[in-house]
Write an enzyme that holds these catalytic residues in place. Structure first.
Site, PDB file in Angstrom:
ATOM      1  N   PHE A  13      -1.202  16.118   4.467  1.00 39.62           N
ATOM      2  CA  PHE A  13      -1.548  15.509   3.183  1.00 39.62           C
ATOM      3  C   PHE A  13      -0.322  15.495   2.276  1.00 39.62           C
ATOM      4  CE2 PHE A  13      -3.382  15.134  -1.032  1.00 39.62           C
ATOM      5  CZ  PHE A  13      -4.267  14.090  -0.817  1.00 39.62           C
ATOM      6  N   VAL A  14       0.103  14.286   1.920  1.00 40.10           N
ATOM      7  CA  VAL A  14       1.350  14.154   1.166  1.00 40.10           C
ATOM      8  C   VAL A  14       1.113  13.664  -0.263  1.00 40.10           C
ATOM      9  CG1 VAL A  14       2.827  13.784   3.188  1.00 40.10           C
ATOM     10  CG2 VAL A  14       1.722  11.820   2.097  1.00 40.10           C
ATOM     11  N   ARG A  29       1.819  12.098  -8.781  1.00 36.60           N
ATOM     12  CA  ARG A  29       2.195  10.701  -8.477  1.00 36.60           C
ATOM     13  C   ARG A  29       3.641  10.432  -8.881  1.00 36.60           C
ATOM     14  NH1 ARG A  29      -2.520   7.830  -7.303  1.00 36.60           N
ATOM     15  NH2 ARG A  29      -4.379   8.512  -8.395  1.00 36.60           N
ATOM     16  N   GLU A  81       0.834  -1.211   0.000  1.00 34.02           N
ATOM     17  CA  GLU A  81       0.000   0.000   0.000  1.00 34.02           C
ATOM     18  C   GLU A  81       0.864   1.254   0.000  1.00 34.02           C
ATOM     19  OE1 GLU A  81      -2.474   1.676  -0.408  1.00 34.02           O
ATOM     20  OE2 GLU A  81      -4.315   0.840   0.400  1.00 34.02           O
ATOM     21  N   ASP A  82       0.286   2.333  -0.480  1.00 35.11           N
ATOM     22  CA  ASP A  82       0.988   3.615  -0.432  1.00 35.11           C
ATOM     23  C   ASP A  82       0.938   4.236   0.961  1.00 35.11           C
ATOM     24  OD1 ASP A  82      -1.763   4.029  -0.631  1.00 35.11           O
ATOM     25  OD2 ASP A  82      -1.631   5.610  -2.139  1.00 35.11           O
TER      26      ASP A  82
HETATM   27  P1  5GP Z   1      -7.732   5.093   4.829  1.00 36.29           P
HETATM   28  O1  5GP Z   1      -8.854   4.168   4.506  1.00 36.29           O
HETATM   29  O2  5GP Z   1      -6.578   4.451   5.557  1.00 36.29           O
HETATM   30  O3  5GP Z   1      -8.230   6.319   5.566  1.00 36.29           O
HETATM   31  O4  5GP Z   1      -7.312   5.712   3.453  1.00 36.29           O
HETATM   32  C1  5GP Z   1      -6.222   5.362   2.746  1.00 36.29           C
HETATM   33  C2  5GP Z   1      -6.285   6.045   1.391  1.00 36.29           C
HETATM   34  O5  5GP Z   1      -6.558   7.452   1.538  1.00 36.29           O
HETATM   35  C3  5GP Z   1      -4.944   5.966   0.729  1.00 36.29           C
HETATM   36  O6  5GP Z   1      -4.802   4.776  -0.020  1.00 36.29           O
HETATM   37  C4  5GP Z   1      -4.948   7.230  -0.120  1.00 36.29           C
HETATM   38  O7  5GP Z   1      -5.609   7.013  -1.337  1.00 36.29           O
HETATM   39  C5  5GP Z   1      -5.748   8.232   0.681  1.00 36.29           C
HETATM   40  N1  5GP Z   1      -4.869   9.093   1.502  1.00 36.29           N
HETATM   41  C6  5GP Z   1      -4.797   9.146   2.851  1.00 36.29           C
HETATM   42  N2  5GP Z   1      -3.886  10.058   3.261  1.00 36.29           N
HETATM   43  C7  5GP Z   1      -3.355  10.590   2.134  1.00 36.29           C
HETATM   44  C8  5GP Z   1      -2.332  11.583   1.895  1.00 36.29           C
HETATM   45  O8  5GP Z   1      -1.714  12.183   2.783  1.00 36.29           O
HETATM   46  N3  5GP Z   1      -2.055  11.856   0.587  1.00 36.29           N
HETATM   47  C9  5GP Z   1      -2.690  11.237  -0.451  1.00 36.29           C
HETATM   48  N4  5GP Z   1      -2.327  11.587  -1.675  1.00 36.29           N
HETATM   49  N5  5GP Z   1      -3.642  10.297  -0.262  1.00 36.29           N
HETATM   50  C10 5GP Z   1      -3.978   9.979   1.014  1.00 36.29           C
HETATM   51 MG    MG Z   2      -3.784   3.336  -1.239  1.00 33.42          MG
HETATM   52 MG    MG Z   3      -5.854   9.552  -4.118  1.00 30.97          MG
END
Ligand code: 5GP
Ligand code: MG
Ligand code: MG
Length: 178
Positions: free
Chosen positions: A150-151, A163, A97-98
């Site tokens: 937010f990154v 990206r 995961e990212d």
């Molecule tokens: P979660 O379900 O853990 O809240 O959300 C994860 C998803 O939210 C990540 O896969 C990503 O798409 C988005 N996301 C959460 N924080 C960030 C951030 O700081 N930057 C970006 N670009 N996407 C984020």
């Molecule tokens: Mg993701």
């Molecule tokens: Mg996104």
């Protein structure tokens, strides 16, 4: 007007850390084949770089999920937009995961994938924002814990842009030169 991107983690530091995590994974999966599941699109840069640093046999598959939320907040109900091509039965699966934010997307995804009977199921993330966690998720490998900002970069987008940045940065919308 363009956005200003402030570097949070340099390209050099990201690559050094991926190398370390790749070595740890290679050690843990010695004698096995690791089946990487890349979660599109954000995980793709990390998954490719990580795969290059793993020395045991690697197979890869890709899936795309959408989390019924806006771009900065997920709802926790995950829809599979593109499913995996191959079954997981008997495989040593590592989800790549990212970023893990609230943890909603991943906890849901893990439940779905567990039902497909992998031999093992672990999770590797490039970034984690532990203070944002709403849903508990066990993360096996984390490259970096980051603060609640937010990154973008290294696969992560802001309105589908950035990206391709080779580092992790924080966006200041509209603060750029032109
Ligand atoms: P979660 O379900 O853990 O809240 O959300 C994860 C998803 O939210 C990540 O896969 C990503 O798409 C988005 N996301 C959460 N924080 C960030 C951030 O700081 N930057 C970006 N670009 N996407 C984020
Ligand atoms: Mg993701
Ligand atoms: Mg996104």
């Amino acid at each position: 007007m363009s956005d200003k991107i402030n570097v949070l983690i340099s390209e050099e530091d990201v690559e050094k850390r991926i190398q370390e995590i790749g070595a740890a994974i290679s050690k843990e999966y010695e004698g096995k084949c690791v089946h990487l599941i890349c979660v599109l699109k954000g995980g793709v840069f990390f998954a490719c770089e990580l795969a290059k640093r793993i020395t045991v046999p690697v197979t890869m598959d890709f899936m795309s999920v959408s989390s019924y939320g806006d771009d900065t907040k997920s709802s926790g109900v995950v829809k599979i937009v593109k499913d995996l091509d191959q079954p997981l039965e008997g495989k040593d699966v590592l989800i790549v995961e990212d970023i893990i934010d609230s943890g909603r997307t991943l906890s849901y995804l893990i439940e779905i994938l567990k039902k497909r009977n992998p031999a093992s199921l672990k999770l590797c993330t490039l970034l984690d924002k532990p203070e944002r966690r709403v849903k508990e998720v066990h993360v096996d490998y984390t490259c970096f814990n980051i603060p609640d900002e937010f990154v973008v970069g290294y696969g992560l987008d802001y309105a589908q842009r950035y990206r391709n940045l080779p580092f992790i940065g924080v966006v200041e919308p509209g603060a750029g030169e032109d």
